[in-house]
Structure formats: structure tokens, C-alpha cells
Design a protein around this motif. Structure first.
Motif, PDB file in Angstrom:
ATOM      1  N   SER A   1       0.608  -1.507  -0.665  1.00 38.90           N
ATOM      2  CA  SER A   1       0.285   0.153  -0.091  1.00 38.90           C
ATOM      3  C   SER A   1       0.741   0.796  -0.030  1.00 38.90           C
ATOM      4  CB  SER A   1      -0.546  -0.191   1.381  1.00 38.90           C
ATOM      5  OG  SER A   1      -1.626   1.305   1.085  1.00 38.90           O
ATOM      6  N   TYR A   2       0.637   2.230  -0.296  1.00 38.09           N
ATOM      7  CA  TYR A   2       0.945   3.199  -1.026  1.00 38.09           C
ATOM      8  C   TYR A   2       0.170   4.344   0.362  1.00 38.09           C
ATOM      9  CZ  TYR A   2       4.734   2.250  -4.502  1.00 38.09           C
ATOM     10  OH  TYR A   2       5.374   0.894  -4.928  1.00 38.09           O
ATOM     11  N   THR A   3      -0.981   4.049   0.691  1.00 39.38           N
ATOM     12  CA  THR A   3      -1.622   5.142   1.174  1.00 39.38           C
ATOM     13  C   THR A   3      -1.986   5.060   2.496  1.00 39.38           C
ATOM     14  OG1 THR A   3      -3.530   3.834   0.565  1.00 39.38           O
ATOM     15  CG2 THR A   3      -3.457   5.470  -0.433  1.00 39.38           C
ATOM     16  N   LEU A   4      -1.426   3.673   3.157  1.00 41.90           N
ATOM     17  CA  LEU A   4      -1.724   3.482   4.810  1.00 41.90           C
ATOM     18  C   LEU A   4      -0.825   3.656   5.678  1.00 41.90           C
ATOM     19  CD1 LEU A   4      -2.516  -0.241   4.785  1.00 41.90           C
ATOM     20  CD2 LEU A   4      -3.945   1.064   5.180  1.00 41.90           C
ATOM     21  N   PRO A   5      -0.749   4.618   6.595  1.00 40.55           N
ATOM     22  CA  PRO A   5       0.658   4.850   7.310  1.00 40.55           C
ATOM     23  C   PRO A   5       1.713   4.502   7.586  1.00 40.55           C
ATOM     24  CG  PRO A   5      -1.607   4.998   9.136  1.00 40.55           C
ATOM     25  CD  PRO A   5      -1.809   3.884   7.139  1.00 40.55           C
ATOM     26  N   HIS A   6       2.349   4.468   6.960  1.00 46.18           N
ATOM     27  CA  HIS A   6       4.157   3.156   6.795  1.00 46.18           C
ATOM     28  C   HIS A   6       4.154   2.794   7.973  1.00 46.18           C
ATOM     29  CE1 HIS A   6       7.962   3.027   5.948  1.00 46.18           C
ATOM     30  NE2 HIS A   6       8.238   3.053   7.116  1.00 46.18           N
ATOM     31  N   ALA A   7       4.095   2.683   9.447  1.00 45.68           N
ATOM     32  CA  ALA A   7       4.165   1.855  10.637  1.00 45.68           C
ATOM     33  C   ALA A   7       3.314   0.638  10.119  1.00 45.68           C
ATOM     34  CB  ALA A   7       4.035   2.588  11.829  1.00 45.68           C
ATOM     35  N   VAL A   8       2.414   1.151   9.347  1.00 43.17           N
ATOM     36  CA  VAL A   8       1.401  -0.435   9.448  1.00 43.17           C
ATOM     37  C   VAL A   8       1.854  -1.063   8.221  1.00 43.17           C
ATOM     38  CG1 VAL A   8      -0.982  -1.194   8.004  1.00 43.17           C
ATOM     39  CG2 VAL A   8      -0.724   0.924  10.216  1.00 43.17           C
ATOM     40  N   VAL A   9       2.473  -0.387   7.206  1.00 42.78           N
ATOM     41  CA  VAL A   9       2.774  -1.077   6.501  1.00 42.78           C
ATOM     42  C   VAL A   9       4.441  -2.089   6.491  1.00 42.78           C
ATOM     43  CG1 VAL A   9       4.728  -1.096   4.157  1.00 42.78           C
ATOM     44  CG2 VAL A   9       2.458   0.373   4.414  1.00 42.78           C
ATOM     45  N   VAL A  10       4.941  -0.815   7.313  1.00 41.86           N
ATOM     46  CA  VAL A  10       6.222  -1.626   7.897  1.00 41.86           C
ATOM     47  C   VAL A  10       6.103  -3.133   8.593  1.00 41.86           C
ATOM     48  CG1 VAL A  10       8.412  -1.360   9.358  1.00 41.86           C
ATOM     49  CG2 VAL A  10       8.075   0.331   7.918  1.00 41.86           C
ATOM     50  N   ARG A  11       4.783  -3.102   9.995  1.00 42.04           N
ATOM     51  CA  ARG A  11       4.511  -4.245  10.552  1.00 42.04           C
ATOM     52  C   ARG A  11       4.372  -5.530   9.624  1.00 42.04           C
ATOM     53  NH1 ARG A  11       0.788  -0.183  14.508  1.00 42.04           N
ATOM     54  NH2 ARG A  11       2.456   1.025  15.669  1.00 42.04           N
ATOM     55  N   ALA A  12       3.242  -4.925   8.454  1.00 42.96           N
ATOM     56  CA  ALA A  12       2.791  -6.101   7.290  1.00 42.96           C
ATOM     57  C   ALA A  12       4.200  -6.867   7.006  1.00 42.96           C
ATOM     58  CB  ALA A  12       2.073  -5.294   6.415  1.00 42.96           C
ATOM     59  N   ARG A  13       5.697  -5.928   6.505  1.00 41.95           N
ATOM     60  CA  ARG A  13       6.956  -6.462   5.736  1.00 41.95           C
ATOM     61  C   ARG A  13       7.018  -7.696   6.837  1.00 41.95           C
ATOM     62  NH1 ARG A  13       7.923  -0.947   2.161  1.00 41.95           N
ATOM     63  NH2 ARG A  13       6.549  -1.379   0.904  1.00 41.95           N
ATOM     64  N   ILE A  14       7.148  -6.718   8.276  1.00 40.95           N
ATOM     65  CA  ILE A  14       7.814  -7.882   9.345  1.00 40.95           C
ATOM     66  C   ILE A  14       7.490  -9.158   9.281  1.00 40.95           C
ATOM     67  CG2 ILE A  14       8.688  -8.041  11.551  1.00 40.95           C
ATOM     68  CD1 ILE A  14       8.556  -5.235  12.073  1.00 40.95           C
ATOM     69  N   VAL A  15       6.185  -8.945   9.088  1.00 38.48           N
ATOM     70  CA  VAL A  15       5.298 -10.752   9.619  1.00 38.48           C
ATOM     71  C   VAL A  15       5.965 -11.453   8.200  1.00 38.48           C
ATOM     72  CG1 VAL A  15       3.040 -11.674   9.757  1.00 38.48           C
ATOM     73  CG2 VAL A  15       3.749  -9.272  11.338  1.00 38.48           C
ATOM     74  N   LEU A  16       5.757 -10.564   7.496  1.00 42.96           N
ATOM     75  CA  LEU A  16       5.337 -11.817   5.993  1.00 42.96           C
ATOM     76  C   LEU A  16       6.934 -12.143   6.268  1.00 42.96           C
ATOM     77  CD1 LEU A  16       4.281  -8.686   3.543  1.00 42.96           C
ATOM     78  CD2 LEU A  16       3.282 -11.879   3.679  1.00 42.96           C
ATOM     79  N   GLY A  17       7.940 -11.265   5.918  1.00 43.16           N
ATOM     80  CA  GLY A  17       9.255 -12.121   6.294  1.00 43.16           C
ATOM     81  C   GLY A  17       9.990 -13.313   6.963  1.00 43.16           C
ATOM     82  N   ALA A  18       9.222 -12.821   8.360  1.00 41.26           N
ATOM     83  CA  ALA A  18       8.578 -13.841   9.578  1.00 41.26           C
ATOM     84  C   ALA A  18       9.151 -14.999   9.146  1.00 41.26           C
ATOM     85  CB  ALA A  18       8.965 -13.559  10.611  1.00 41.26           C
ATOM     86  N   ALA A  19       7.369 -14.852   8.303  1.00 38.12           N
ATOM     87  CA  ALA A  19       6.388 -16.263   7.775  1.00 38.12           C
ATOM     88  C   ALA A  19       7.239 -16.817   6.829  1.00 38.12           C
ATOM     89  CB  ALA A  19       5.366 -15.982   7.410  1.00 38.12           C
ATOM     90  N   ASP A  20       8.638 -16.018   6.210  1.00 39.37           N
ATOM     91  CA  ASP A  20       9.104 -16.827   4.848  1.00 39.37           C
ATOM     92  C   ASP A  20      10.320 -17.696   5.597  1.00 39.37           C
ATOM     93  OD1 ASP A  20       6.904 -15.640   2.916  1.00 39.37           O
ATOM     94  OD2 ASP A  20       8.484 -14.278   2.226  1.00 39.37           O
TER      95      ASP A  20
END
Length: 384
Positions: A25-44
Motif C-alpha cells: 500500500s501507498y496510502t496506509l500509514p508507514h508503520a502499518v506497512v512496515v509491520r506487515a512486511r515484518i510478519v511476511l518476512g518472518a513467515a518466509d
């Protein structure tokens, strides 16, 4: 699978889709985007340190959100509710200050016509509601309920005994109805009035145009070059403006305007043309109705209630002219003022659309019901 953390993440298809959407997303708050990327990286299977380097965050941040998601799922990625700073002023104090703002100052024997935030703050201290409070704090309290005691609007009590009936038939015409029947394609509604005493003022020195970090400036002092009247008719359904210039208002200038409108199409061949007017001397009373019908048999003059020009759509046009054509007044003579007014007419007609008029008979009934209720309660004096 990474063994560097005891919080191992396995994603369902639905969670992975949602996290992927957030991460891109380019519209959500940056913190929300970072948290999603953290979880995706951890799941991978990425280690916390690798995720931290890739996302340019602290490893403790990665550890925190990995743990949160593992324990709470998607809901754990939201911020916790914070208690915030403890309330300085009790709720009853805030309510009493708001109540004070809604009362006339004279009711508390304060020699003011209106409250300001500073005056309310000072009065709250005088009455012992608070030891002290700033004007900005009071202003913030009032803003929470959209209370602005320093503002006011003027209104006028309906004093025409036939107000409801007269106003109702004008509102019907705006909806293309007359005597309960819809108007035909060859029937028109004209709103007309005069804008009198327009002054041709010339500034004593040239104005300064707008510039970076500077608004336009207009010389305060001026010279007077006389006055004129602008007499105008507005077709409320076709958004067409027709105006004339006269030295002053009166029966003759208004009759000239009617002649100009009624001798042009589509009004010249119309079955009926309704003219909505107020009770100005140029078109007041039964004499004006007879005079109009005698000169133009297809016209019907419809009078508004007394003091109800706010129901006349030409007044909206006049407000546009006042803002866009006249202010800030700077005309070398009456001819220059007249030329500007007449030049505006074709420009307006080229782009104008009918006003989005929303005040209907139902709104009128509701207004009069509320006024009657306040009269019955003694809050308003009945019309003489």
C-alpha cells in the motif's frame, strides 16, 4: 524455517493476502506497512536481524511485532490504546464553561454583547469554576461541540399573516408546479428585483496586485461619482440573466426590464411567464399585478411574503455580482460601473447552471412549526 526466534509464524491464505495488500500500500500509514512486511518476512523464514537490516528498523521492533502477531494475529498489529495525559479539568467544569458560552453575557451581569474565549476563561475564574484556565484551552473545549459564541447570524421574524401560503406557491414554482399542476414546457419562472444605490467609487491611488507572500491591496480612500441601479431578471430553470441599468429604481425601470424580457424568445411566445418579486415599491400591491397583466397578458406577477427576499433567487445572483463584479469597488465613473455590469451578463449566461435550490414546502412547514413552538413557549414574541 528460522529457529532464531521461538515465535514461529505460519500464515493462512487469508492472512497472507491481507498482509500482502498492506505491504504494497501507498496510502496506509508507514508503520502499518512496515509491520506487515515484518510478519511476511518472518513467515518466509527470515531471521529478525535480516528483516531489521532490510527494512532499516531496530531488531527489537521486528521481535515485538513478530511476537504480537504470533500471539494475537492481525489484531495484534494495531497500536494499543494509550491512556494519555490525565484530565486537568473535571468534566463538570468543562460542561459549565460550555453552558456559560451558550448564555448571553448580560445574563451574568457582564457588560458584553458576546463572549470571547478569553472572556469566558476570565469569567470561569471569577465565578470559582477554576483557579485559572487559558483562553486556548477554553477555545479547544468549545471547538469540540462547534460552539462559537463570538459569531451570530441575523434573521427576521415572519410577520406576513399569509407567509405560509405566499412562500409556498413560490417554492412550488421553483419545483415547476402551479396550483397543484406541473408547468408545461412553454411556461417559465422569472425571479426579478433591483439592486439599488450602486456607487461608482474610484480609489485615490492605484491598488497593488497580489504577489508572493502578499495579498492584493486596495487604497482605503476613494472619490464618489454617483449611484445607479441594476434591475435584473433571472430565469430560475434556464439560469439566464437579463439586466438593465437605470439612474434609480421605480416603476418605469422595472417596466423596461419586463419589456426587454417579454419581447425576446422564448418568453414572447410562451403560454405563461411567472414573475417572482418582493414587495418593493416598483412592483408592490394589486396595482402592479393589474399593470403587469394589462401590458403583458401572458405574465403572472407573484409576490413573496413581506421581508422574505431570501426566497427570491435573484438575490443569489446579486450576491455573485457583489463579490465578482463590484468588490473591491474602483470605477472611474458611472459609465465604467455600468459597462462592467452589462459585460458580466453574457459571461454569466455562458456557463451558469440553475441553482441547487433545496428549500421546499416541507422545509417551510418545519421552519414555521419550530417558530410556533418557540412562540408558544414564550421564547419569541408573536408577530404584530
Amino acid at each position: 524455517m528460522s529457529r532464531s526466534s521461538r515465535f514461529v509464524i505460519t500464515l493462512s491464505d487469508a492472512d497472507r493476502r491481507e498482509l500482502g495488500k498492506r505491504a504494497r500500500s501507498y496510502t496506509l500509514p508507514h508503520a502499518v506497512v512496515v509491520r506487515a512486511r515484518i510478519v511476511l518476512g518472518a513467515a518466509d523464514g527470515e531471521r529478525n536481524a535480516a528483516i531489521a537490516r532490510r527494512l532499516d528498523v531496530d531488531a527489537d521492533v521486528v521481535s515485538k511485532w513478530r511476537k504480537r502477531f504470533c500471539e494475537e494475529g492481525l489484531g495484534g498489529l494495531s497500536d494499543r490504546k494509550r491512556p494519555g495525559r490525565p484530565r486537568v479539568f473535571p468534566a463538570p467544569v468543562v460542561s459549565q464553561v460550555k453552558a456559560m458560552a451558550c448564555e448571553p453575557p448580560a445574563q451574568r451581569e457582564v457588560p458584553l454583547s458576546r463572549w470571547s474565549s478569553a472572556e469566558l476563561a476570565a469569567r470561569a475564574a471569577v465565578e470559582g469554576l477554576v483557579e485559572s484556565v487559558s483562553a486556548s484551552t477554553v477555545r479547544r473545549w468549545l471547538a469540540g461541540d462547534a460552539i462559537k459564541p463570538w459569531q451570530y447570524r441575523s434573521w427576521i421574524f415572519p410577520r406576513d399573516p399569509g407567509f405560509a401560503a405566499k412562500a409556498g406557491r413560490v417554492l412550488d414554482l421553483y419545483e415547476r408546479i402551479w396550483d397543484g399542476r406541473p408547468l408545461g414546457d412553454d411556461e417559465y419562472v422569472i425571479s426579478a428585483d433591483e439592486k439599488s444605490q450602486l456607487q461608482a467609487l474610484s480609489r485615490c491611488h492605484p491598488g497593488l496586485p497580489a504577489a508572493p507572500r502578499r495579498t492584493a491591496r486596495v487604497e482605503f480612500e476613494y472619490e464618489r461619482h454617483g449611484t445607479l441601479a441594476y434591475v435584473a431578471a433571472y430565469d430560475v430553470h434556464r439560469a439566464k440573466l437579463t439586466g438593465t441599468i437605470a439612474p434609480t429604481t421605480g416603476i418605469a425601470p422595472f417596466s423596461d426590464l419586463v419589456r426587454r424580457v417579454m419581447t425576446t424568445e422564448p418568453y414572447a411566445s410562451a403560454r405563461r411567464v411567472f414573475w417572482v418579486v418582493d414587495n418593493g415599491s416598483s412592483h408592490a400591491g394589486q396595482a402592479s399585478i393589474r399593470r403587469m397583466a394589462g401590458a403583458w397578458p401572458t405574465t403572472t406577477l407573484v409576490h413573496l411574503p413581506v421581508h422574505a427576499s431570501w426566497l427570491n433567487q435573484i438575490e443569489i445572483v446579486f450576491s455573485v455580482i457583489q463579490r465578482k463584479v463590484i468588490k473591491p469597488a474602483d470605477f472611474e465613473d458611472l459609465d465604467a460601473l455600468a459597462a462592467r455590469l452589462l459585460a458580466f451578463e453574457p459571461r454569466y449566461n455562458a456557463t451558469a447552471t440553475p441553482f441547487d435550490w433545496r428549500f421546499t414546502r416541507a422545509d417551510l412547514r418545519d421552519l414555521l412549526r419550530r417558530i410556533d413552538a418557540r412562540v408558544a413557549a414564550g421564547a419569541l414574541c408573536p408577530a404584530a
